[in-house]
Design a protein around this motif. Structure first.
Motif, PDB file in Angstrom:
ATOM      1  N   LEU A  75      -8.986  -5.737   6.415  1.00  0.00           N
ATOM      2  CA  LEU A  75      -8.818  -6.778   5.598  1.00  0.00           C
ATOM      3  C   LEU A  75      -8.711  -8.165   6.263  1.00  0.00           C
ATOM      4  CD1 LEU A  75      -6.985  -5.057   2.654  1.00  0.00           C
ATOM      5  CD2 LEU A  75      -9.287  -5.972   2.607  1.00  0.00           C
ATOM      6  N   GLY A  76      -8.298  -8.209   7.530  1.00  0.00           N
ATOM      7  CA  GLY A  76      -8.242  -9.797   8.014  1.00  0.00           C
ATOM      8  C   GLY A  76      -6.990 -10.389   7.583  1.00  0.00           C
ATOM      9  N   ARG A  77      -6.978 -11.530   7.993  1.00  0.00           N
ATOM     10  CA  ARG A  77      -5.655 -12.332   7.970  1.00  0.00           C
ATOM     11  C   ARG A  77      -5.515 -12.833   6.393  1.00  0.00           C
ATOM     12  NH1 ARG A  77      -3.677 -13.896  12.860  1.00  0.00           N
ATOM     13  NH2 ARG A  77      -2.671 -15.684  11.774  1.00  0.00           N
ATOM     14  N   ALA A  78      -6.569 -12.855   5.607  1.00  0.00           N
ATOM     15  CA  ALA A  78      -6.378 -13.536   4.272  1.00  0.00           C
ATOM     16  C   ALA A  78      -5.486 -12.598   3.348  1.00  0.00           C
ATOM     17  CB  ALA A  78      -7.504 -13.501   3.789  1.00  0.00           C
ATOM     18  N   VAL A  79      -5.257 -11.323   3.851  1.00  0.00           N
ATOM     19  CA  VAL A  79      -4.448 -10.591   3.282  1.00  0.00           C
ATOM     20  C   VAL A  79      -3.277  -9.917   4.120  1.00  0.00           C
ATOM     21  CG1 VAL A  79      -4.349  -8.113   1.587  1.00  0.00           C
ATOM     22  CG2 VAL A  79      -6.278  -9.692   1.712  1.00  0.00           C
ATOM     23  N   GLU A  80      -1.871  -9.994   3.452  1.00  0.00           N
ATOM     24  CA  GLU A  80      -1.009  -9.346   4.332  1.00  0.00           C
ATOM     25  C   GLU A  80      -0.650  -8.014   3.696  1.00  0.00           C
ATOM     26  OE1 GLU A  80       3.664 -10.326   5.689  1.00  0.00           O
ATOM     27  OE2 GLU A  80       3.039 -11.303   3.694  1.00  0.00           O
ATOM     28  N   VAL A  81      -1.345  -7.077   4.497  1.00  0.00           N
ATOM     29  CA  VAL A  81      -0.838  -5.616   4.368  1.00  0.00           C
ATOM     30  C   VAL A  81       0.504  -5.142   4.794  1.00  0.00           C
ATOM     31  CG1 VAL A  81      -1.466  -3.315   4.482  1.00  0.00           C
ATOM     32  CG2 VAL A  81      -3.288  -5.061   4.080  1.00  0.00           C
ATOM     33  N   LEU A  82       1.360  -4.856   3.513  1.00  0.00           N
ATOM     34  CA  LEU A  82       2.648  -4.117   3.941  1.00  0.00           C
ATOM     35  C   LEU A  82       2.660  -2.775   3.430  1.00  0.00           C
ATOM     36  CD1 LEU A  82       5.012  -7.000   2.671  1.00  0.00           C
ATOM     37  CD2 LEU A  82       4.395  -6.255   4.958  1.00  0.00           C
ATOM     38  N   ALA A  83       2.334  -1.684   4.234  1.00  0.00           N
ATOM     39  CA  ALA A  83       2.225  -0.308   4.005  1.00  0.00           C
ATOM     40  C   ALA A  83       3.836   0.282   3.950  1.00  0.00           C
ATOM     41  CB  ALA A  83       1.596   0.366   5.277  1.00  0.00           C
ATOM     42  N   VAL A  84       3.886   1.027   2.721  1.00  0.00           N
ATOM     43  CA  VAL A  84       4.932   1.659   2.467  1.00  0.00           C
ATOM     44  C   VAL A  84       5.270   2.745   3.211  1.00  0.00           C
ATOM     45  CG1 VAL A  84       6.556   2.773   0.489  1.00  0.00           C
ATOM     46  CG2 VAL A  84       5.149   0.833   0.131  1.00  0.00           C
ATOM     47  N   GLN A  85       6.456   3.076   3.797  1.00  0.00           N
ATOM     48  CA  GLN A  85       7.106   4.379   4.499  1.00  0.00           C
ATOM     49  C   GLN A  85       8.172   5.218   3.423  1.00  0.00           C
ATOM     50  OE1 GLN A  85       5.719   6.080   6.578  1.00  0.00           O
ATOM     51  NE2 GLN A  85       6.607   6.060   8.726  1.00  0.00           N
ATOM     52  N   CYS A 127       0.829  -1.162   0.037  1.00  0.00           N
ATOM     53  CA  CYS A 127      -0.010   0.023   0.039  1.00  0.00           C
ATOM     54  C   CYS A 127       0.883   1.417   0.032  1.00  0.00           C
ATOM     55  CB  CYS A 127      -0.827   0.061   1.090  1.00  0.00           C
ATOM     56  SG  CYS A 127      -2.069  -1.389   0.864  1.00  0.00           S
ATOM     57  N   LEU A 128       0.627   2.056  -1.196  1.00  0.00           N
ATOM     58  CA  LEU A 128       1.275   3.322  -1.167  1.00  0.00           C
ATOM     59  C   LEU A 128       0.825   4.505  -0.834  1.00  0.00           C
ATOM     60  CD1 LEU A 128       2.546   0.681  -2.858  1.00  0.00           C
ATOM     61  CD2 LEU A 128       3.256   2.551  -4.801  1.00  0.00           C
ATOM     62  N   PRO A 129       1.390   5.396   0.190  1.00  0.00           N
ATOM     63  CA  PRO A 129       0.566   6.593   0.580  1.00  0.00           C
ATOM     64  C   PRO A 129       0.743   7.614  -0.332  1.00  0.00           C
ATOM     65  CG  PRO A 129       2.089   5.694   2.037  1.00  0.00           C
ATOM     66  CD  PRO A 129       2.393   5.023   0.967  1.00  0.00           C
ATOM     67  N   HIS A 130      -0.601   8.653  -0.162  1.00  0.00           N
ATOM     68  CA  HIS A 130      -0.555   9.947  -1.073  1.00  0.00           C
ATOM     69  C   HIS A 130       0.542  10.862  -0.611  1.00  0.00           C
ATOM     70  CE1 HIS A 130      -2.513  10.180   2.944  1.00  0.00           C
ATOM     71  NE2 HIS A 130      -2.272  11.452   3.068  1.00  0.00           N
ATOM     72  N   ALA A 131       0.775  11.939  -1.480  1.00  0.00           N
ATOM     73  CA  ALA A 131       1.575  12.962  -1.144  1.00  0.00           C
ATOM     74  C   ALA A 131       1.661  13.411   0.334  1.00  0.00           C
ATOM     75  CB  ALA A 131       1.550  14.088  -2.004  1.00  0.00           C
ATOM     76  N   GLY A 132       2.605  13.454   1.016  1.00  0.00           N
ATOM     77  CA  GLY A 132       2.957  14.006   2.464  1.00  0.00           C
ATOM     78  C   GLY A 132       2.249  12.980   3.279  1.00  0.00           C
ATOM     79  N   GLY A 133       1.767  11.590   2.695  1.00  0.00           N
ATOM     80  CA  GLY A 133       1.160  10.464   3.745  1.00  0.00           C
ATOM     81  C   GLY A 133       2.288   9.813   4.215  1.00  0.00           C
ATOM     82  N   SER A 134       2.002   8.928   5.117  1.00  0.00           N
ATOM     83  CA  SER A 134       3.092   7.853   5.595  1.00  0.00           C
ATOM     84  C   SER A 134       2.055   6.449   5.744  1.00  0.00           C
ATOM     85  CB  SER A 134       3.249   8.316   7.081  1.00  0.00           C
ATOM     86  OG  SER A 134       2.170   8.849   7.958  1.00  0.00           O
ATOM     87  N   ALA A 135       2.921   5.525   6.285  1.00  0.00           N
ATOM     88  CA  ALA A 135       2.585   4.260   6.260  1.00  0.00           C
ATOM     89  C   ALA A 135       1.240   4.103   7.095  1.00  0.00           C
ATOM     90  CB  ALA A 135       3.750   3.216   6.695  1.00  0.00           C
ATOM     91  N   SER A 136       1.219   4.807   8.319  1.00  0.00           N
ATOM     92  CA  SER A 136       0.079   4.773   9.092  1.00  0.00           C
ATOM     93  C   SER A 136      -1.274   4.859   8.621  1.00  0.00           C
ATOM     94  CB  SER A 136       0.422   5.383  10.492  1.00  0.00           C
ATOM     95  OG  SER A 136       0.530   6.882  10.029  1.00  0.00           O
ATOM     96  N   PHE A 137      -1.346   5.498   7.442  1.00  0.00           N
ATOM     97  CA  PHE A 137      -2.643   5.956   6.737  1.00  0.00           C
ATOM     98  C   PHE A 137      -3.229   4.690   6.312  1.00  0.00           C
ATOM     99  CE2 PHE A 137      -4.775   6.571   2.575  1.00  0.00           C
ATOM    100  CZ  PHE A 137      -5.720   7.421   2.875  1.00  0.00           C
ATOM    101  N   TYR A 138      -2.573   3.656   6.276  1.00  0.00           N
ATOM    102  CA  TYR A 138      -3.094   2.419   5.877  1.00  0.00           C
ATOM    103  C   TYR A 138      -3.397   1.286   7.156  1.00  0.00           C
ATOM    104  CZ  TYR A 138      -2.599   3.680   1.022  1.00  0.00           C
ATOM    105  OH  TYR A 138      -2.553   4.232  -0.124  1.00  0.00           O
TER     106      TYR A 138
END
Length: 252
Positions: free
Chosen positions: A42-52, A24-35
């Protein structure tokens, strides 16, 4: 590689073995915690890796990268290590353009994402003449406030906002100076999510993503402005889950 890939990716929740990865890639000025909410929802079926991205939060001492192609190059290196398992990309605003550029780079190496979710952003082929990054601090802050966003606390807190300004300005420069280079269409299927009152993206500009893929394309329009995601979380999560479950069953 110069810096540690662990700096770039945040994993907030456990996932099942064999879960699809969603970068998951954040918006301008955004950070990983947005996601964080998306990761929780999304639960355990999807492994979300948020980009910092560098230059914010726990990476604020690192210089930001103010060129979208340069950021895409770095991010592609980081993700390449983690694309042996089935994975998809989700980007909001600037993050959607970045996700497109990363997908194109990965495809050139023979790796095709299961899906690209492009949220709150016109197609990379649609150029607008924008120069928010050249405004003074008050001008940049006014633009951020105009677009709203989920974090009203930050918008209301002048001090925090001014601390975040270098990252915001850096990202606006990257997004506003970006020009798509001619290249082949993606093979990756694209789902575009857009708000019907987003000042940054018209429906035509959102529909133009269709011309960038040979894969399946769909456009989902939600009520709301640039940060419609916050108001439609359950619906967005159902959509992502359904697309990823569908691609996986077709994948094996």
């Amino acid at each position: 590689m110069t810096d540690d890939p662990e700096l770039w990716l945040r994993r907030y929740h456990e996932a099942d073995e064999g879960a699809v990865r969603l970068f998951c890639l954040p918006h301008a000025g955004g950070s990983a915690s947005f996601y964080f909410p998306m990761s929780a929802g999304l639960g355990r079926a999807v492994e979300v890796l948020a980009v910092q991205y560098p230059g914010r939060q726990d990476r604020r001492l690192e210089p930001g990268i103010d060129s979208l192609p340069a950021l895409a190059d770095r991010l592609t290196e980081v993700l390449a290590e983690r694309t042996r398992e089935p994975f998809a990309l989700f980007g909001h605003s600037m993050g959607a353009t970045l996700a497109f550029e990363v997908a194109a780079r990965l495809e050139r190496t023979g790796v095709t994402p299961l899906h690209l979710f492009a949220s709150g952003r016109r197609a990379p082929s649609c150029r607008r003449d924008e120069s928010v990054h050249l405004l003074d601090d008050d001008g940049v802050i006014a633009e951020v406030r105009r677009l709203g966003g989920t974090n009203a606390a930050v918008l209301g807190d002048e001090e925090i906002l001014r601390m975040a300004l270098p990252a915001i300005r850096n990202d606006y420069k990257a997004a506003e100076t970006y020009v798509r280079q001619p290249g082949p269409k993606l093979a990756t299927p694209i789902t575009v999510l857009t708000g019907d009152a987003d000042p940054k993206t018209t429906l035509d500009e959102a529909r133009a993503w269709e011309g960038l893929t040979d894969g399946e394309f769909e456009l989902k329009v939600f009520r709301g402005g640039h940060f419609f995601l916050a108001d439609h979380q359950p619906e967005v999560l159902r959509l992502i889950s359904a697309r990823l479950a569908g691609t996986l069953s077709g994948h094996h």
